[in-house]
Structure formats: structure tokens, C-alpha cells
Write an enzyme that holds these catalytic residues in place. Structure first.
Site, PDB file in Angstrom:
ATOM      1  N   LYS A   1      41.929 -19.677   1.552  1.00 49.71           N
ATOM      2  CA  LYS A   1      41.711 -18.433   0.650  1.00 49.71           C
ATOM      3  C   LYS A   1      42.015 -17.218   1.720  1.00 49.71           C
ATOM      4  O   LYS A   1      42.497 -16.103   1.121  1.00 49.71           O
ATOM      5  CB  LYS A   1      40.273 -18.473   0.312  1.00 49.71           C
ATOM      6  CG  LYS A   1      39.762 -17.191  -0.492  1.00 49.71           C
ATOM      7  CD  LYS A   1      38.520 -17.332  -0.663  1.00 49.71           C
ATOM      8  CE  LYS A   1      37.880 -15.773  -1.286  1.00 49.71           C
ATOM      9  NZ  LYS A   1      36.662 -15.391  -1.231  1.00 49.71           N
TER      10      LYS A   1
ATOM     11  N   ASP B   1      35.141  -2.274  -0.808  1.00 51.77           N
ATOM     12  CA  ASP B   1      34.647  -2.433  -2.250  1.00 51.77           C
ATOM     13  C   ASP B   1      35.699  -3.254  -2.952  1.00 51.77           C
ATOM     14  O   ASP B   1      36.965  -2.915  -2.688  1.00 51.77           O
ATOM     15  CB  ASP B   1      34.694  -1.001  -2.912  1.00 51.77           C
ATOM     16  CG  ASP B   1      33.939  -1.079  -4.106  1.00 51.77           C
ATOM     17  OD1 ASP B   1      32.534  -1.202  -3.859  1.00 51.77           O
ATOM     18  OD2 ASP B   1      34.292  -0.674  -5.062  1.00 51.77           O
TER      19      ASP B   1
END
Length: 209
Positions: free
Chosen positions: A189, A75
Site C-alpha cells: 500500500k 489531511d
């Protein structure tokens, strides 16, 4: 002592192809076969938690119970300092179209625009510092679970730039860079993201010596 993954098959509790690809790439070096909840036709549980940890555990436990395999859920979300930490745990909700905004589904450009609009209301000198948070939860069918947390700090940038990544990546410039997450090569990233931070902690505990 933290429980270790003893299966090479892991359900990724997501219906998001981009998230599956990113998580799968991070786990590939450890020989994990990743299947998504979407591929298995598992239902998406209601994310009723008030924190990233609560929502990650809801998703991981639901996937583990439904598949009878260990499951990993994340999450994550964007928190903006000048907005009191919003959208935070409601990051994805800001991308959900209302009845008057078009067909159902997520519109991330619209969500990014909402944040920009609220910042602009505070004037040109508004603090644009923000951070991405990520919580990874692993759950087993018998109810055991473990949680790892990661974070990366940055600046909210407008207009959006870049076509790689997903979600709010086009407006997030990590500290020490002048490009957004969506302009970075995915491998670059992976090295600095909030998810990478959480994964480093997961890997150290789950696959370390």
C-alpha cells in the site's frame, strides 16, 4: 527556494496511532525520529478549513507552535464522483456518531455505510469511481510552511473487505487492482497510496540531492 528540514526530530500532528505508524514507516529511511502530537499531549486544533490544504496547515502550525519543533500534518480524505466529491474534506466527520447513534467516537463502518447508501439511492448503474487525496504540510515554529499534494484513483467497493489499513481502506479498490487497500500488505500500500504520492514529492524536495 523551499526550506529544508534541519532537525531529525519531527512532530507528527496526529492522535491517530495508525497514521503515526504509516507516516513513521515512510520517514524511517531518512533517519527521522517521529513523535506524535498525542504522545506529547498536544491539543487537537479545530479543523475549520474548507480544503485539505487549509486543514493540514492548521494542524501542522498548531503542533509546531506547541512543541517548538518542526511538525508534519496530513489531511486526507475520500472523494466520490457521484456524490459531487463528498465526503471530501469532511471524510472524518462522516464517521462521527451523532447523539442518537451511540457513544461519542468514530465509527468508520457507519461512515462507509453512509457512502454506500447514497450511492444505492442513485441506482445499480451509479458511477462508483472515487479517489483518495492527501495533503502533507510541514510547519516550523517560526511560521514557515510548505505543502505537498498526492492522489490515488480507484473504485468504491461494497461490502468492506480486509482488516489492514484504517478509515475507508476496506471499501477502496485502487485502479489496476482487485483488492482493497485494507487487503494489501502495508508495504505494498505504501508504494501506491495517496500518502505515498505526496511523500514522494516531499522526499524529493526535502531529502533529495
Amino acid at each position: 527556494m523551499t526550506r529544508k528540514l534541519d532537525s531529525k526530530r519531527l512532530v507528527i500532528a496526529t492522535h491517530n496511532a495508525g497514521k503515526l505508524k504509516e507516516i513513521g514507516a515512510l520517514l524511517a529511511p531518512y533517519g527521522m525520529e517521529c513523535l506524535s502530537a498525542g504522545q506529547l499531549g498536544l491539543p487537537e486544533p479545530a479543523e475549520t478549513g474548507k480544503t485539505f490544504i487549509e486543514n493540514a496547515l492548521i494542524k501542522a502550525r498548531a503542533a509546531a507552535q506547541a512543541s517548538q519543533l518542526p511538525a508534519l500534518a496530513d489531511d486526507s480524505g475520500l472523494s466520490v464522483a457521484a456524490l459531487g466529491g463528498r465526503p471530501g474534506v469532511y471524510t472524518a466527520d462522516w464517521a462521527e456518531r451523532q447523539w442518537f447513534e451511540g457513544e461519542p467516537g468514530r465509527d468508520w463502518y457507519m461512515a462507509m455505510g453512509k457512502v454506500e447508501g447514497l450511492l444505492c439511492e442513485q441506482g445499480p448503474e451509479v458511477d462508483r469511481s472515487c479517489w483518495f487525496s492527501c495533503v502533507l504540510a510541514i510547519a516550523w515554529p517560526d511560521g514557515d510552511s510548505v505543502v505537498y499534494e498526492g492522489r490515488v484513483n480507484g473504485t468504491f467497493s461494497w461490502p468492506p473487505r480486509g482488516t489492514m489499513g484504517f478509515g475507508y481502506d476496506p471499501v477502496f479498490v485502487p485502479n489496476g487492482r482487485d483488492t482493497t487497500f485494507a487487503q494489501l500488505d502495508p508495504e505494498e500500500k505504501h508504494k501506491i497510496s495517496h500518502r505515498a504520492d505526496a511523500f514522494a514529492k516531499l522526499v524529493a524536495e526535502q531529502f533529495g540531492g
